[in-house]
Write an enzyme that holds these catalytic residues in place. Structure first.
Site, PDB file in Angstrom:
ATOM      1  N   ASN A  53      22.143  38.149  32.879  1.00 43.64           N
ATOM      2  CA  ASN A  53      23.482  37.641  32.579  1.00 43.64           C
ATOM      3  C   ASN A  53      23.432  36.240  31.994  1.00 43.64           C
ATOM      4  O   ASN A  53      24.338  35.820  31.285  1.00 43.64           O
ATOM      5  CB  ASN A  53      24.328  37.577  33.853  1.00 43.64           C
ATOM      6  CG  ASN A  53      25.026  38.886  34.151  1.00 43.64           C
ATOM      7  OD1 ASN A  53      25.253  39.699  33.264  1.00 43.64           O
ATOM      8  ND2 ASN A  53      25.358  39.089  35.406  1.00 43.64           N
ATOM      9  N   ARG A  65      39.823  30.631  40.031  1.00 49.04           N
ATOM     10  CA  ARG A  65      39.687  31.986  39.507  1.00 49.04           C
ATOM     11  C   ARG A  65      40.346  33.021  40.401  1.00 49.04           C
ATOM     12  O   ARG A  65      41.004  33.933  39.915  1.00 49.04           O
ATOM     13  CB  ARG A  65      38.195  32.315  39.362  1.00 49.04           C
ATOM     14  CG  ARG A  65      37.556  31.487  38.314  1.00 49.04           C
ATOM     15  CD  ARG A  65      36.073  31.683  38.242  1.00 49.04           C
ATOM     16  NE  ARG A  65      35.582  30.988  37.055  1.00 49.04           N
ATOM     17  CZ  ARG A  65      34.349  31.062  36.609  1.00 49.04           C
ATOM     18  NH1 ARG A  65      33.459  31.801  37.242  1.00 49.04           N
ATOM     19  NH2 ARG A  65      33.988  30.420  35.530  1.00 49.04           N
ATOM     20  N   GLY A  87      28.644  31.828  29.323  1.00 46.40           N
ATOM     21  CA  GLY A  87      29.424  30.965  28.428  1.00 46.40           C
ATOM     22  C   GLY A  87      28.858  29.576  28.200  1.00 46.40           C
ATOM     23  O   GLY A  87      29.427  28.797  27.440  1.00 46.40           O
ATOM     24  N   ALA A 128      17.621  31.313  37.120  1.00 45.08           N
ATOM     25  CA  ALA A 128      16.912  31.033  38.379  1.00 45.08           C
ATOM     26  C   ALA A 128      15.450  31.467  38.301  1.00 45.08           C
ATOM     27  O   ALA A 128      14.553  30.726  38.706  1.00 45.08           O
ATOM     28  CB  ALA A 128      17.617  31.730  39.547  1.00 45.08           C
TER      29      ALA A 128
END
Lengths: 181, 516
Positions: free
Chosen positions: B93, B343, B98, B66
């Site tokens: 992060n 999730r 992934g 971002a």
């Protein structure tokens, strides 16, 4: 000053000792003893020389009793004895190894009044990242000099410290047991 | 200025918590009808520095997807820009993620024969988010996901294939060629450098500086900061003539804050996040008058392994296998939950069982589905194991063998029919029964992964305050903002969210009138 792990333990013990009054005096003596040794931290002298321990370390014995005379010795000389389990990489601060290899303070810091942190672009004038990557290609479980995250661009200073203990930066997230010189 | 004000306050957690309590109290007074504006109060509590050390039009906090997207767009719109990052390296992060980018109606999907649209993606996000998503925000992400993906591609980011994530109704996770977000971060970072934008690492936000009207006009930072030593570094002030963009990420690694929001999330649960994923920047924004929402919706990844650190390799193994292989409770030898569930459902199901579970696949599914490097590394780390027979597999995990073989036979019959009569797992058309040795398996135990809650933003990434009006001069994007995902973030939608709202925030920050 940052607390070392040892200081922390002593501090915590001291906290508990408030309850156990009889222990208090003993702990106090211990704490003072440690505090006093930490006062004698080596000075960073721009004029330092590898064979002159006292210039930075003062009266404190920098070498163990019975150590060979290191006058006129270079890093190659150290490595004559320091092999296998005695090896210096990862134990002796990087700055010492630089010194012993003929790299003086000002070769990295420049001729300045107040020395500041050395940026990576200075390191790579001698240590080519691509060559380092080749050199450590067989290190297990991963090559420490390249990664999917940063390629060969990770700042040397992330792991290698010249005036303190180096750090295994990858170990923040990975189980890589690197010995970092 | 009093002596007290001159000294930078040590931003300890306790001080933060105390002050947020204070801010909430002030907000309470404001809502109670007294003529106290929380932002004005914040300004009064946060004195203006005597001099600014640096000045830019737009100041961006954080260097993940971002932040870098915002920096590029703000610069392209003509603003002068800097990016600050508290950690030693850029990327947060994002650089360890992934590399799955969920986007709808893309060229790659069309080439793979996948029918998808922004509407379908929006409906998936809302359904999984328990309709707690702010519809405008979710819609913005879904509608702009394709253009955000194409924008990354135009900057050189390469994507290899389109995969599936639990909770989506179609395959829409575009995986980068190295199965890492670093492919995108580093292409954005190259662009940031090419544009001459200064990225200042080891520079930590301490507080926002507001003017008398509550507008954010700059920030106080510590330069030369060494995470996590709060006393390290020196105080400096950076002025933002137009706006500050906060893209500081979530707080999955913030044990204190996450347990305030969800007391179950003790240190019993690890995290997939980098160690700097803490919440102090978010709280600093609250102290400057920004409002937070849905902070207790904290996501655990159900695909992480207790046999490796952090995110590791097993998530890339597990998520490629759901819909191809079964997930087994080793205590019973039976399946226990819909493998392709979202999730939250899956993590909750595993936590309820109380011990790690098994995901497995055979030598048809695994080589076909799993990124070879992830498989190899996972096996080297000992987190993924290979077995010549089902019996060996059962023995290794102490699974009651008879119940297990009966369950596998049942699963295989479901795969033949492409219909799971027990748990309604989505079974893919190219899935085959789990019969081909050797078999691969990994243990699963959830880790704290994403914090859905965060700052209130509108569709323009403008941060809203406790007075329900904009906090002027403050934009936010990515995980630090809340509302896009509602109760549950779907896999791969973080990348879409960060790039879409990062770009919006950067463009709008650059459009602000310069406050000289």
């Amino acid at each position: 000053m940052k607390m070392t792990e040892k200081d922390k333990r002593v501090f915590e013990t001291a906290q508990q000792a408030r309850i156990h009054t009889p222990l208090c005096l003993l702990v106090l003596i211990l704490t003072l003893g440690i505090a006093m040794t930490s006062v004698a931290a080596p000075k960073k002298m721009a004029t330092s020389q590898p064979e002159n321990c006292a210039l930075c370390h003062g009266k404190e014995k920098a070498l163990p009793a019975g150590h060979n005379d290191i006058k006129k010795m270079n890093y190659e000389g150290c490595k004559k004895c320091h092999i296998d389990t005695l090896r210096l990489g990862g134990k002796l601060p990087g700055g010492h190894i630089h010194q012993l290899s003929g790299v003086s303070c000002e070769k990295c810091h420049g001729k300045v009044k107040k020395q500041t942190e050395v940026p990576m672009k200075q390191c790579v004038t001698c240590h080519n990242p691509e060559k380092l990557k080749e050199k450590t290609a067989k290190v297990k479980p991963e090559n420490p000099h390249t990664s999917p995250h940063y390629g060969t661009g990770l700042d040397c200073n992330a792991c290698h410290r010249q005036h303190g203990k180096s750090e295994n930066f990858c170990a923040q997230c990975h189980k890589f047991n690197f010995v970092v010189p | 200025m009093s002596e007290d004000e001159k000294k930078p306050k040590n931003p300890s957690r306790r001080a933060f918590l105390k002050s947020t309590g204070g801010a909430a109290a002030i907000a309470g007074i404001a809502l109670g009808g007294l003529a106290v504006n929380p932002k004005e109060t914040a300004a009064a509590l946060n004195p203006m520095p005597k001099k600014w050390d640096e000045t830019y039009d737009v100041v961006i906090i954080g260097s993940g997807f971002a932040g870098l997207a915002a920096a590029i767009e703000a610069k392209n719109a003509g603003a002068t820009v800097t990016v600050i990052e508290k950690m030693f390296v850029h990327g947060g992060n994002s650089i360890i993620n992934g590399g799955d980018f969920s986007a709808a109606g893309t060229k790659m999907q069309k080439e793979a024969g996948i029918q998808d649209s922004a509407d379908i993606m929006y409906n998936d996000m809302m359904k999984t988010g328990l309709y707690l998503n702010h519809p405008g925000l979710a819609k913005t992400v879904a509608e702009q996901s394709n253009s955000a993906l194409e924008w990354c591609q135009s900057l050189g980011a390469r994507f290899a294939k389109v995969g599936f994530h639990g909770g989506h109704s179609v395959k829409r996770a575009h995986q980068t060629i190295n199965a890492s977000g670093s492919e995108v971060v580093n292409k954005l970072f190259d662009k940031v450098n090419a544009l001459g934008i200064k990225v200042q690492t080891r520079t930590k936000l301490v507080r926002f500086v507001s003017d008398k009207g509550g507008r954010i006009v700059g920030i106080e930072v510590r330069t030369g900061y060494k995470f996590p030593d709060e006393k390290s570094g020196k105080t400096a002030y950076i002025k933002a003539r137009k706006a500050v963009v906060l893209t500081s990420g979530g707080f999955s690694q913030d044990l204190a804050l996450r347990q305030i929001e969800d007391p179950r999330l003790t240190d019993k649960f690890g995290s997939t996040n980098q160690p700097g994923a803490t919440g102090e920047a978010l709280l600093a924004a609250c102290m400057a008058g920004a409002m937070d929402l849905q902070m207790d919706w904290i996501q655990l990844g159900p695909w992480t392994s207790p046999d490796e650190k952090g995110f590791g390799h097993v998530p890339l193994f597990c998520e490629r296998l759901v819909g191809y292989g079964p997930m087994i409770n080793p205590k019973t030898g039976k399946r226990f939950f819909k493998e392709t569930g979202n999730r939250k459902e899956r993590a909750d199901a595993i936590i309820l069982i109380g011990n790690p579970v098994i995901i497995m696949g055979d030598s048809y599914a695994v080589p076909k589905q799993v990124f070879p490097n992830a498989l190899q590394k996972g096996m080297e780390a000992g987190a993924i194991k290979k077995f010549d027979t089902l019996e060996d597999l059962a023995k290794n995990y102490n699974i009651p063998f008879e119940a297990f073989t009966a369950e596998i036979a049942k699963w295989n019959s479901f795969v033949e029919k492409k219909k799971d009569a027990d748990l309604d797992c989505m079974i893919f058309q190219d899935a085959k029964p789990t019969v081909t040795p050797p078999f691969y398996a990994a243990r699963l135990w959830p880790k704290v992964h994403h914090t859905m809650g965060g700052l209130v933003i509108d569709n323009n990434a403008q941060v809203m305050g406790f007075d329900l009006k904009p906090v002027k001069g403050l934009y936010a994007a990515g995980e630090v903002s809340g509302g896009v995902h509602g109760a549950v973030r779907l896999g791969g939608v973080a990348m879409a969210d960060c790039i879409v709202f990062g770009r919006i925030a950067g463009k709008n920050a650059a459009k602000e009138k310069s406050q000289i």
